[in-house]
Design an enzyme around this catalytic site. Structure first.
Site, PDB file in Angstrom:
ATOM      1  N   CYS A  78     -14.301  24.506  12.753  1.00  0.00           N
ATOM      2  CA  CYS A  78     -13.848  23.126  12.612  1.00  0.00           C
ATOM      3  C   CYS A  78     -12.711  23.085  11.608  1.00  0.00           C
ATOM      4  O   CYS A  78     -12.613  23.929  10.740  1.00  0.00           O
ATOM      5  CB  CYS A  78     -15.038  22.237  12.233  1.00  0.00           C
ATOM      6  SG  CYS A  78     -14.911  21.336  10.707  1.00  0.00           S
ATOM      7  N   GLN A 284     -12.078   3.634   0.630  1.00  0.00           N
ATOM      8  CA  GLN A 284     -11.973   5.014   0.148  1.00  0.00           C
ATOM      9  C   GLN A 284     -13.252   5.791   0.470  1.00  0.00           C
ATOM     10  O   GLN A 284     -14.354   5.268   0.341  1.00  0.00           O
ATOM     11  CB  GLN A 284     -11.708   5.022  -1.363  1.00  0.00           C
ATOM     12  CG  GLN A 284     -10.379   4.378  -1.757  1.00  0.00           C
ATOM     13  CD  GLN A 284      -9.186   5.298  -1.546  1.00  0.00           C
ATOM     14  OE1 GLN A 284      -9.323   6.462  -1.179  1.00  0.00           O
ATOM     15  NE2 GLN A 284      -7.990   4.769  -1.752  1.00  0.00           N
ATOM     16  N   TYR A 313      -0.108  -2.193   0.314  1.00  0.00           N
ATOM     17  CA  TYR A 313      -1.032  -1.367   1.103  1.00  0.00           C
ATOM     18  C   TYR A 313      -2.427  -1.499   0.480  1.00  0.00           C
ATOM     19  O   TYR A 313      -3.054  -0.517   0.098  1.00  0.00           O
ATOM     20  CB  TYR A 313      -0.629   0.109   1.116  1.00  0.00           C
ATOM     21  CG  TYR A 313       0.785   0.414   1.542  1.00  0.00           C
ATOM     22  CD1 TYR A 313       1.090   0.641   2.886  1.00  0.00           C
ATOM     23  CD2 TYR A 313       1.824   0.503   0.605  1.00  0.00           C
ATOM     24  CE1 TYR A 313       2.383   0.955   3.277  1.00  0.00           C
ATOM     25  CE2 TYR A 313       3.118   0.812   0.986  1.00  0.00           C
ATOM     26  CZ  TYR A 313       3.393   1.039   2.320  1.00  0.00           C
ATOM     27  OH  TYR A 313       4.678   1.352   2.706  1.00  0.00           O
ATOM     28  N   CYS A 409      -1.920  10.023  -0.930  1.00  0.00           N
ATOM     29  CA  CYS A 409      -2.844  11.003  -0.353  1.00  0.00           C
ATOM     30  C   CYS A 409      -2.083  12.153   0.286  1.00  0.00           C
ATOM     31  O   CYS A 409      -2.653  12.947   1.025  1.00  0.00           O
ATOM     32  CB  CYS A 409      -3.781  10.333   0.647  1.00  0.00           C
ATOM     33  SG  CYS A 409      -2.930   9.400   1.897  1.00  0.00           S
TER      34      CYS A 409
HETATM   35  N1  SAH Z   1      -5.376   0.588  -1.500  1.00  0.00           N
HETATM   36  C1  SAH Z   1      -6.436   0.601  -0.543  1.00  0.00           C
HETATM   37  C2  SAH Z   1      -6.011   1.145   0.837  1.00  0.00           C
HETATM   38  C3  SAH Z   1      -5.202   2.390   0.857  1.00  0.00           C
HETATM   39  S1  SAH Z   1      -5.027   3.171   2.424  1.00  0.00           S
HETATM   40  C4  SAH Z   1      -7.632   1.344  -1.077  1.00  0.00           C
HETATM   41  O1  SAH Z   1      -7.550   2.000  -2.109  1.00  0.00           O
HETATM   42  O2  SAH Z   1      -8.699   1.250  -0.472  1.00  0.00           O
HETATM   43  C5  SAH Z   1      -3.517   2.576   3.029  1.00  0.00           C
HETATM   44  C6  SAH Z   1      -3.575   1.195   3.596  1.00  0.00           C
HETATM   45  O3  SAH Z   1      -2.279   0.879   4.070  1.00  0.00           O
HETATM   46  C7  SAH Z   1      -4.522   1.010   4.765  1.00  0.00           C
HETATM   47  O4  SAH Z   1      -5.381  -0.073   4.504  1.00  0.00           O
HETATM   48  C8  SAH Z   1      -3.579   0.683   5.949  1.00  0.00           C
HETATM   49  O5  SAH Z   1      -4.134  -0.225   6.868  1.00  0.00           O
HETATM   50  C9  SAH Z   1      -2.396   0.084   5.242  1.00  0.00           C
HETATM   51  N2  SAH Z   1      -1.111   0.153   5.944  1.00  0.00           N
HETATM   52  C10 SAH Z   1      -0.671   1.124   6.758  1.00  0.00           C
HETATM   53  N3  SAH Z   1       0.578   0.859   7.157  1.00  0.00           N
HETATM   54  C11 SAH Z   1       0.951  -0.306   6.577  1.00  0.00           C
HETATM   55  C12 SAH Z   1       2.146  -1.096   6.593  1.00  0.00           C
HETATM   56  N4  SAH Z   1       3.213  -0.731   7.301  1.00  0.00           N
HETATM   57  N5  SAH Z   1       2.160  -2.221   5.872  1.00  0.00           N
HETATM   58  C13 SAH Z   1       1.089  -2.601   5.126  1.00  0.00           C
HETATM   59  N6  SAH Z   1      -0.055  -1.910   5.079  1.00  0.00           N
HETATM   60  C14 SAH Z   1      -0.131  -0.763   5.789  1.00  0.00           C
END
Ligand code: SAH
Length: 454
Positions: A78, A284, A313, A409
């Site tokens: 995997c 997360q 985001y 990430c």
């Molecule tokens: N900060 C949050 C999420 C991080 S993950 C945490 O810590 O839990 C990244 C996030 O970006 C996801 O929720 C995804 O849906 C969002 N995302 C992806 N592309 C995007 C875009 N073009 N505009 C706004 N959000 C976006």
């Protein structure tokens, strides 16, 4: 000259961020997966390129002291755990170096403070979410496993050391249910069959479990039997759902949900706040490491209670909400509507009144905010692996925050973006890698940037 099928003695002197050992023959790098620095092996050459080659271990002549026995049957098949054959200490040092190398070499960034990687107390059973593809092998036997590395072949049984024991048991219950009730399973090639994925999520603090079956159809035969078995298995199962995905796509989840039992969300506590999480919202994966990650991000944000903070985001609002009590005002931006709904509910549920959320594309929202003259003191950005697009960084710089906290990430896209931020007057001050995903190739990083004073 090396050629295919040669068997050569090789000393492994380096390892990539993807867990592949590297040895050298006549100045040529030979990549051998699942080897450790210090291994002396005989390698079989599989492929020869101009300046490098790929091989596999034929025999280990002298094992490295960094090598451990990979305690998983599925490990070599995997694509998940690329570091299960080396000590966790060695894994952390590989990840630390990957982040440093990316930032200095790809980003060309100098003169920043590099902190030690924040490791995990227990590198197993940390995943609070899993997505297990369902299929059949060529003899018709049921497969519930994980995709092999770089492939769409399902390998293993769906039991995994990275996930909690409940998930392993739930997978067994669902397997039995499929077999006993003759539930059809999906075939990627013909785009036919019903059950595509088993999606599980658990609140590590609350103990609540969500079971979501992704189906290529509108209903699940004998659903009541499955509900009974799962709820009998554990009173922690709080949500059982179907997710409808009838598209011919690699994307796991469709947009439509239907509840078979309980609620559409589970709750969990993170950084002392209660969060409602829908299957469609990002949350997360590693609870304890997330608390460390957010604490680091908060430290970088240096909030005093007077600041306006934008959380780009923002997912279900977790970062911004965890900082809201130390800020004057929080504004979150996220593209997934369900996540924004969760974020708003989460603000209400935690009695947070100084946070607002908008559902929009980050670059469109940031450009619009910049155009209107919005001036946050602190900007937090936490984009998906592909990083920010240029328009986001452009707008971020126009909004002119004192500090930018970049949670990433992917070290390589992070490094690329830091270089663009640097051109726009934001210098990288501090870098801290955080190991959110032990045993896998992934590593998270928190970066503090400051605006250069004119
Ligand atoms: N900060 C949050 C999420 C991080 S993950 C945490 O810590 O839990 C990244 C996030 O970006 C996801 O929720 C995804 O849906 C969002 N995302 C992806 N592309 C995007 C875009 N073009 N505009 C706004 N959000 C976006």
């Amino acid at each position: 000259m090396l050629k295919k099928n040669d068997i050569i003695p090789l000393v492994i002197t380096d390892i990539t961020g993807q867990g592949s050992g590297i040895g050298r023959v006549d100045g040529m790098a030979v990549f051998v997966p699942m080897t450790a620095v210090g291994d002396e092996i005989n390698a079989r050459i599989l492929k020869v390129k101009k300046n490098y080659a790929f091989g596999k271990t034929e025999s280990i002549e002298k094992p490295s002291d960094k090598r451990i026995s990979p305690d998983c049957e599925c490990y070599s098949k995997c694509g998940g755990c690329v570091f299960r054959h080396i000590t966790y200490e060695e894994e952390l040092s590989v990840k630390q170096r990957r982040v440093y190398d990316a930032i200095t070499r790809i980003g060309g960034i100098r003169d920043f403070e590099m902190h030690d990687i924040v490791g995990c107390d227990s590198p197993d059973a940390y995943r609070n979410k899993t997505q297990i593809p369902v299929g059949r092998d060529k003899n018709g036997a049921l497969l519930t496993g994980f995709y092999g590395s770089h492939s769409h072949r399902i390998v293993g049984s769906g039991q995994c050391r990275l996930q909690p024991e409940d998930f392993n048991e739930i997978v067994s219950i669902i397997r039995e249910f499929i077999t006993e009730n003759g539930i059809g399973v999906y075939d990627e090639e013909t785009h036919s069959g019903l059950l595509r994925h088993i999606y599980l999520r658990k609140g590590f603090q609350s103990g609540e479990i969500m079971v979501c079956l992704v189906i290529n159809g509108t209903s699940l035969p004998h659903a009541e039997t499955l509900v009974r078995r799962l709820t009998e298995y554990s009173s922690n199962v709080k949500s059982i759902m179907l997710n409808i995905n009838r598209d011919k796509t690699n994307v796991v989840l469709g947009r439509e949900l239907s509840v078979l039992y309980g609620s559409e969300c589970i709750t969990d506590t993170l950084c002392g706040l209660r969060f409602n999480i829908s299957p469609l919202s990002f949350y997360q994966i590693n609870h304890d490491q997330t608390e460390k990650l957010y604490a680091l991000a908060a430290k970088c944000a240096r909030l005093t209670g007077e600041e306006f903070l934008i959380d780009l985001y923002c997912g279900a609002g977790t970062i911004g909400l965890s900082m809201a009590k130390s800020a004057k005002r929080v504004l979150g931006v996220e593209i997934i509507p369900e996540a924004i709904e969760n974020a708003r509910e989460n603000a209400r549920a935690n009695n947070i009144k100084n946070a607002e959320f908008i559902c929009a594309d980050a670059s469109k929202a940031a450009s619009e905010l910049a155009r209107r003259g919005t001036r946050p003191d602190v900007l937090v950005i936490d984009p998906p692996r592909k990083g920010c697009d240029g328009a986001v960084i452009d707008a971020a710089a126009k909004m002119s925050p004192d500090r930018v906290v970049y949670v990433s990430c992917d070290p390589e896209t992070l490094a690329r973006d830091l270089a663009v931020f640097a051109e726009k007057g934001y210098v990288t001050k501090e870098v801290t890698p955080v190991d959110m995903f032990p045993r896998t190739a992934h590593v998270e990083t928190v970066v503090l940037m400051s605006k250069v004073k004119e």
